[in-house]
Design an enzyme around this catalytic site. Structure first.
Site, short mmCIF file in Angstrom:
data_model
loop_
_atom_site.label_atom_id
_atom_site.label_comp_id
_atom_site.label_asym_id
_atom_site.label_seq_id
_atom_site.Cartn_x
_atom_site.Cartn_y
_atom_site.Cartn_z
CE LYS A 31 -1.79 1.83 3.60
NZ LYS A 31 -1.07 2.52 4.61
CG ASP A 34 -5.49 -3.69 4.09
OD1 ASP A 34 -5.05 -3.84 5.60
OD2 ASP A 34 -6.30 -2.81 4.06
CG HIS A 35 -0.30 -4.36 7.85
ND1 HIS A 35 -0.64 -3.05 7.52
CD2 HIS A 35 -0.22 -4.47 9.16
CE1 HIS A 35 -0.60 -2.32 8.66
NE2 HIS A 35 -0.64 -3.21 9.69
CG HIS A 65 -5.38 -0.68 7.39
ND1 HIS A 65 -4.63 -1.48 6.56
CD2 HIS A 65 -4.29 0.29 7.90
CE1 HIS A 65 -3.54 -1.20 6.34
NE2 HIS A 65 -3.34 -0.06 7.25
#
Ligand code: BG6
Length: 513
Positions: free
Chosen positions: A171, A200-201, A263
């Site tokens: 990102k 998207d961690h 997120h």
């Protein structure tokens, strides 16, 4: 057997052992993310025996450094950032297959040299190896990298390119709808969508994955998961840290681009989507896209706005005095960048019509906490009407994503005694108490899944565009308004007062997590 190998998560992964031979190339190898997250993730996968026997790591960056120095940097980053201490034997196995290539991101020759390096490494392995190319650079060079991966032939080294080359993209994916669409086009000009893994961690976090399990592996929630029983839903992603040294980046980003568009919207999509028909990555992502598309456009009219933006001023966090956002390094004293945003969303579908979803994210808030709170409707007040004897709360179910991972149900119970008096009580499930605390980091899961070709925990192209479609009009509106409507909040607080007002309008109030 170590404690870790008994961990249910790792047991679940053991079926994946034997990922195909892999050469992972990291663009941006001298960057912060590589040192803090990617190299430690690779190391921890090695500790868990989840790397293929034929595995090689190639760092790529602009700065020319010899292989040995790259190896030393990787070694030091494991010592400093790995969740488990460095074991030299395990490190040696990675180290002897670690290399470094330098070059510009727009230099085709350097990409051709990288391709030759990958082929030489593969030759040493003596077997065909898949290429996993991890783009962990500033977004300004995503486009030249993708184009050069195409032009150099790195993207299509094999006939069957689908299974042999994968590209992982960090990102931020675009800064608005147009730039995200453009980037998707560039990528689709070189790769098939199933070769692309947009990070998207948050999706790699254990508790976020558990959200799917809790929702769909238990039958008690589904009947209540709708507008008949749910009063409102509150998603909080709060940080106590400020922007630190990232002022330059953050000025261009702000809370909505940095945290909400990605997120927070992902947490919303997983909470509110319909049950997917299977655990197939496409089935899950189809449902997320449907949900994102069902969100009504935001009302930006000042009288009745769905959105509040604010900046933190100086204050106290954890008893320490901290400076305001505009005083931070790299931040303009007249900055118009929001460090906090809250949104009231309405989802236009059968399940959620009329149920407000409140989202908020901010830096320098009272404490670091990410949670999803499902607030249920109050029971009819015919029996226990509210007087001093009956202290009734609406039921809630709260998923604590981090820290203190777990979930909590709030119920009303009778206080023991001869009188009938009630009090809200909490039922807790705590991860650490049940499973121990040494849980894999998000990036371990994501690097492993990319190697295995499982896209479930990555963002699909149409998903990122659906999310930008909601957020971009907001940025356009703010750009035309300048400072108007920008609120302040004191560092260490729960955000601006105006954000409370948005909930009061509907008879709700923010939880104090
Ligand atoms: C990143 C943002 O994506 O997430 C950062 O760019 C933020 O600003 C970070 O601090 C938060 O991640 P986590 O995993 O610490 O909650």
């Amino acid at each position: 057997m170590s404690d870790d190998s008994r961990h249910p998560f790792l047991k679940g992964l053991s079926k994946h052992r034997g990922a195909q031979p892999t050469i992972i190339t990291i663009f941006g190898a001298s960057g912060d993310l590589c040192a803090r997250k990617l190299v430690p993730a690779i190391y921890n996968l090695a500790v868990d025996n989840l790397l293929p026997a034929d595995f090689s790591l190639i760092g790529y960056g602009r700065k020319p450094i010899p292989d040995d120095e790259f190896r030393k940097l990787a070694h030091d980053s494991i010592t400093q950032f790995s969740r488990r201490p460095l074991n030299e034997d395990i490190w040696n196995r990675i180290e002897k297959n670690a290399h470094y290539c330098s070059g510009g991101y727009d230099e085709l020759d350097a990409f051709v040299a990288l391709k030759e390096k990958i082929e030489a490494v593969e030759k040493d392995m003596g077997r065909e190896a898949q290429s996993v190319i991890y783009v962990s650079t500033p977004p300004s060079v995503f486009e030249p990298i993708i184009k050069n991966l195409g032009a150099s032939g790195l993207a299509t080294r094999y006939q069957d390119a689908d299974s042999h080359t994968k590209v992982v993209i960090e990102k931020p994916f675009g800064k608005d709808l147009d730039s995200a669409r453009h980037l998707n086009k560039v990528i689709q000009g070189v790769f098939q969508e199933r070769q692309v893994y947009r990070i998207d961690h948050y999706l790699g976090k254990e508790t976020v994955q558990d959200l799917l399990v809790q929702r769909f592996a238990n039958s008690i929630f589904e009947p209540l998961w709708n507008r008949q029983y749910v009063d409102n839903v509150q998603i909080t992603v709060a940080e106590s840290l400020g922007v630190g040294t990232r002022g330059g980046y953050y000025e261009q980003s702000g809370a909505t681009r940095d945290m909400i568009q990605n997120h927070t919207m992902q947490l919303l999509a997983l909470t509110a989507m319909e049950p997917p028909v299977s655990l197939d990555p496409e089935a899950i992502r189809d449902e997320k896209v449907k949900l994102l598309k069902a969100i009504k456009p935001l009302n930006l009219d000042y009288q009745n706005s769905d959105v509040i933006r604010a900046q933190y001023t100086e204050g106290l966090v954890d008893g320490q005095k901290v400076e305001g956002y505009r005083q931070s390094e790299g931040v303009s004293p007249e900055s118009e960048t929001e460090t906090y945003a809250s949104l009231r969303l309405n989802i236009n579908n059968w399940r959620w019509e009329g149920v407000p979803f409140y989202l908020r994210s901010g830096k320098r808030m009272a404490r670091r906490v990410t949670e999803i709170a499902i607030q249920f409707k109050r029971p009819p007040s015919t029996l226990f009407s509210e007087n001093e004897m009956f202290n009734l709360a609406a039921n809630s179910l709260v998923f604590q994503i981090q820290p203190d991972e777990g979930s909590t149900v709030l119920l009303n119970a009778k206080i023991p005694g001869l009188q009938t008096r009630t009090q809200p009580v909490k039922m807790h499930f705590k991860y650490s108490a049940t499973f121990g605390s040494n849980t894999p980091e998000a990036y371990e899961r994501l690097v492993l899944d990319a190697m295995l070709g499982d896209g479930t925990l990555f963002i699909r192209g149409d998903e990122t565009e659906a999310s930008w479609s909601l957020i971009t009009p907001l940025h356009e509106f703010w750009a035309s308004e300048g400072q108007r409507g920008m609120e302040n909040y004191v560092s260490g607080s729960w955000g601006p007062r105006a954000a409370d007002r948005v909930l009061w309008e509907k008879g709700h109030e923010w939880r104090r997590p």
